[in-house]
Design a protein around this motif. Structure first.
Motif, PDB file in Angstrom:
ATOM      1  N   ILE A 125       1.049  -1.094  -0.025  1.00  0.00           N
ATOM      2  CA  ILE A 125       0.126  -0.239  -0.246  1.00  0.00           C
ATOM      3  C   ILE A 125       0.699   1.070  -0.241  1.00  0.00           C
ATOM      4  CG2 ILE A 125      -1.997   1.292   1.218  1.00  0.00           C
ATOM      5  CD1 ILE A 125      -2.574  -1.120   2.451  1.00  0.00           C
ATOM      6  N   SER A 136       2.733   1.623  -3.490  1.00  0.00           N
ATOM      7  CA  SER A 136       2.606   1.654  -4.749  1.00  0.00           C
ATOM      8  C   SER A 136       1.175   2.822  -4.670  1.00  0.00           C
ATOM      9  CB  SER A 136       0.947   0.393  -4.911  1.00  0.00           C
ATOM     10  OG  SER A 136       0.226   0.666  -4.016  1.00  0.00           O
ATOM     11  N   ARG A 137       1.641   3.355  -2.784  1.00  0.00           N
ATOM     12  CA  ARG A 137       0.614   5.086  -3.019  1.00  0.00           C
ATOM     13  C   ARG A 137      -0.796   4.103  -2.980  1.00  0.00           C
ATOM     14  NH1 ARG A 137       3.697   7.609   0.092  1.00  0.00           N
ATOM     15  NH2 ARG A 137       2.988   9.443   0.066  1.00  0.00           N
ATOM     16  N   SER A 138      -1.379   3.393  -2.448  1.00  0.00           N
ATOM     17  CA  SER A 138      -3.449   3.192  -3.084  1.00  0.00           C
ATOM     18  C   SER A 138      -3.265   1.642  -2.486  1.00  0.00           C
ATOM     19  CB  SER A 138      -3.064   2.563  -5.215  1.00  0.00           C
ATOM     20  OG  SER A 138      -3.865   1.754  -5.157  1.00  0.00           O
ATOM     21  N   CYS A 139      -4.801   1.632  -2.074  1.00  0.00           N
ATOM     22  CA  CYS A 139      -5.263   0.404  -1.318  1.00  0.00           C
ATOM     23  C   CYS A 139      -5.816  -0.391  -2.263  1.00  0.00           C
ATOM     24  CB  CYS A 139      -5.570   0.693  -0.126  1.00  0.00           C
ATOM     25  SG  CYS A 139      -7.074   1.814  -0.461  1.00  0.00           S
ATOM     26  N   ALA A 140      -5.699  -0.300  -3.507  1.00  0.00           N
ATOM     27  CA  ALA A 140      -6.585  -0.837  -4.568  1.00  0.00           C
ATOM     28  C   ALA A 140      -5.969  -2.053  -4.422  1.00  0.00           C
ATOM     29  CB  ALA A 140      -6.687  -0.429  -5.781  1.00  0.00           C
ATOM     30  N   PHE A 182      -4.483   7.005   1.887  1.00  0.00           N
ATOM     31  CA  PHE A 182      -5.208   6.968   0.910  1.00  0.00           C
ATOM     32  C   PHE A 182      -6.672   6.527   0.355  1.00  0.00           C
ATOM     33  CE2 PHE A 182      -0.095   5.422   1.189  1.00  0.00           C
ATOM     34  CZ  PHE A 182      -0.138   6.144   0.832  1.00  0.00           C
ATOM     35  N   THR A 214      -8.254   6.022  -2.954  1.00  0.00           N
ATOM     36  CA  THR A 214      -7.838   4.635  -3.851  1.00  0.00           C
ATOM     37  C   THR A 214      -9.030   3.150  -3.191  1.00  0.00           C
ATOM     38  OG1 THR A 214      -6.203   4.053  -2.768  1.00  0.00           O
ATOM     39  CG2 THR A 214      -5.630   5.492  -4.207  1.00  0.00           C
ATOM     40  N   TYR A 215      -9.109   4.059  -2.687  1.00  0.00           N
ATOM     41  CA  TYR A 215     -10.183   2.761  -1.548  1.00  0.00           C
ATOM     42  C   TYR A 215     -11.547   2.378  -2.661  1.00  0.00           C
ATOM     43  CZ  TYR A 215     -13.023   0.180   1.619  1.00  0.00           C
ATOM     44  OH  TYR A 215     -14.297  -1.165   1.840  1.00  0.00           O
ATOM     45  N   ASP A 216     -11.357   0.602  -3.013  1.00  0.00           N
ATOM     46  CA  ASP A 216     -12.176   0.654  -3.641  1.00  0.00           C
ATOM     47  C   ASP A 216     -13.716  -0.050  -2.936  1.00  0.00           C
ATOM     48  OD1 ASP A 216     -14.049  -0.479  -5.755  1.00  0.00           O
ATOM     49  OD2 ASP A 216     -12.520  -2.665  -7.085  1.00  0.00           O
TER      50      ASP A 216
END
Lengths: 10, 210
Positions: free
Chosen positions: B23, B26-30, B82, B85-87
């Motif tokens: 996380i 990638s600066r993302s928690c997708a 983040f 970016t959370y889905d």
């Protein structure tokens, strides 16, 4: 139940 | 302490760190279920309250503190830092269907009807199913990043190793904790389908269906 058991695992 | 437990703990630690780093880098928690991560934070919090009441070993204390700290850091990254970016749309598992029955079961079936012991039992039961929102999310989107599958593999490996640890402890120490063992078996079984896919697809380019 004989008292609280000690849990030594994670 | 035996080798299965030590490697199991380290595998658990590796899983937690893999997820945090994934996380962070990638600066993302997708693709990551925030709900599963909240459940794990609850699991560690309710289980490790004995940090305040009993000392087992320096190893035990350090690992507990690290697990709790990492769990909250992960939740913070997903829901605060983040969160864009959370889905959330795909993270639609109804956690109350896990938490409420598990809470009831912990009150009914435990080693001792005391506050800390019921919370410990609750954490054991909850941990066994806490990954379900994550598996549900993957089955819904039909895919998982390779790094996410490494995370899941380490997490499943940890529980499988704990089963060997309990066999070891039963034979050599006469140790036997039915609640932990049954919950551990349930938890490990939940990963079986995933293990199969992980091994046969060899961790490459994922179209993951469960």
């Amino acid at each position: 139940a004989e008292g609280e058991p000690l849990h030594d695992e994670l | 302490m035996n080798i299965f437990r030590l490697i199991g703990d380290l595998s658990h630690l590796a899983a937690i760190i893999i997820l945090l780093l994934k996380i962070w880098k990638s600066r993302s928690c997708a693709g990551i279920s925030g709900k599963s991560q909240i459940l794990f934070a609850i699991v560690f919090t309710t289980r490790y309250l004995d940090l305040l009441t009993s000392f087992i070993s320096l190893y035990n204390t350090c690992m507990k503190v690290i697990y709790i700290g990492c769990a909250y850091a992960t939740v913070y990254l997903i829901y605060m830092k983040f969160r864009a970016t959370y889905d959330g749309n795909h993270d639609s598992f109804r956690v109350e269907f896990l938490v409420v029955p598990v809470g009831g079961l912990a009150v009914l079936i435990n080693h001792d009807f005391s506050f800390l012991e019921i919370l410990w039992t609750f954490s054991i039961y909850l941990e066994s199913v806490a990954i379900l929102p994550q598996l549900f999310m993957i089955s819904k989107t039909g895919e998982a990043e390779t790094i996410t599958t490494h995370y899941l593999f380490c997490l499943g490996l940890y529980r499988a190793l704990y089963l060997f640890n309990w066999i070891w402890r039963f034979y050599f120490e006469g140790f036997f904790d039915m609640i932990a063992i049954v919950a551990g078996v349930v938890q490990t079984v939940l990963y079986c389908d995933f293990f199969y896919l992980y091994v046969t697809k060899d961790g490459k380019g994922y179209r993951f269906s469960i």
